[in-house]
Design an enzyme around this catalytic site. Structure first.
Site, PDB file in Angstrom:
ATOM      1  N   GLN A   1       0.837  -1.197   0.000  1.00 21.74           N
ATOM      2  CA  GLN A   1       0.000   0.000   0.000  1.00 21.74           C
ATOM      3  C   GLN A   1       0.876   1.252   0.000  1.00 21.74           C
ATOM      4  OE1 GLN A   1      -3.320  -0.442  -0.147  1.00 21.74           O
ATOM      5  NE2 GLN A   1      -3.605   1.740  -0.351  1.00 21.74           N
ATOM      6  N   PHE A   2       1.286   1.684  -1.195  1.00 22.13           N
ATOM      7  CA  PHE A   2       2.175   2.838  -1.292  1.00 22.13           C
ATOM      8  C   PHE A   2       1.539   4.122  -0.742  1.00 22.13           C
ATOM      9  CE2 PHE A   2      -0.271   3.234  -5.159  1.00 22.13           C
ATOM     10  CZ  PHE A   2      -0.392   4.608  -5.357  1.00 22.13           C
ATOM     11  N   THR A   3       0.212   4.173  -0.679  1.00 20.78           N
ATOM     12  CA  THR A   3      -0.463   5.390  -0.215  1.00 20.78           C
ATOM     13  C   THR A   3      -0.193   5.692   1.263  1.00 20.78           C
ATOM     14  OG1 THR A   3      -2.510   4.193   0.253  1.00 20.78           O
ATOM     15  CG2 THR A   3      -2.307   5.186  -1.928  1.00 20.78           C
TER      16      THR A   3
END
Length: 124
Positions: free
Chosen positions: A79-81
């Protein structure tokens, strides 16, 4: 690295209606990878995920046993966010590791957890 950890009875990841991965009882973990993360960060998060005491024991004592103690599963989701920065009304992801590099890092992270636990109980 950042990890958002949630105890679950069951969890799955679906893409366009297709189940990509799923688990029964255990942990669902969103994994954020920073552009500055190292092998040491990976080892720290892996150790914590496997040893954090989030489950009750046979006597009902809460927060006493780990996922490893219980033999439960772990579902990790990249989850790069988690490494966003708000810039006005837009999100900026410059602190997240680049996609090409983070994919290999994430796979190495999953492999590390599999070696330290039971490979078939780790899903990604």
């Amino acid at each position: 690295m950042k990890a958002v950890v949630q105890r679950v009875i069951k969890a799955n990841v679906t893409v366009e209606g297709e189940v990509i991965s799923s688990i029964g009882k255990g942990l669902c973990v969103l994994i954020g990878i920073s552009k500055d993360d190292t092998k040491k960060d990976m080892e720290y998060i892996a150790r914590k995920l496997l040893s954090i005491r989030l489950f009750e024991n046979d006597q009902g004592k809460k927060w006493h046993l780990s996922v490893k103690d219980k033999g439960y599963e772990i579902l990790c989701i990249s989850q790069f966010t988690l490494y966003h920065v708000l810039k006005g009304n837009k999100l900026d992801f410059h602190n997240a590791m680049a996609a090409e590099k983070s994919e290999a890092y994430y796979k190495e992270f999953l492999d590390l957890i599999r070696v330290q636990y039971q490979a078939d109980l780790i899903k990604g």
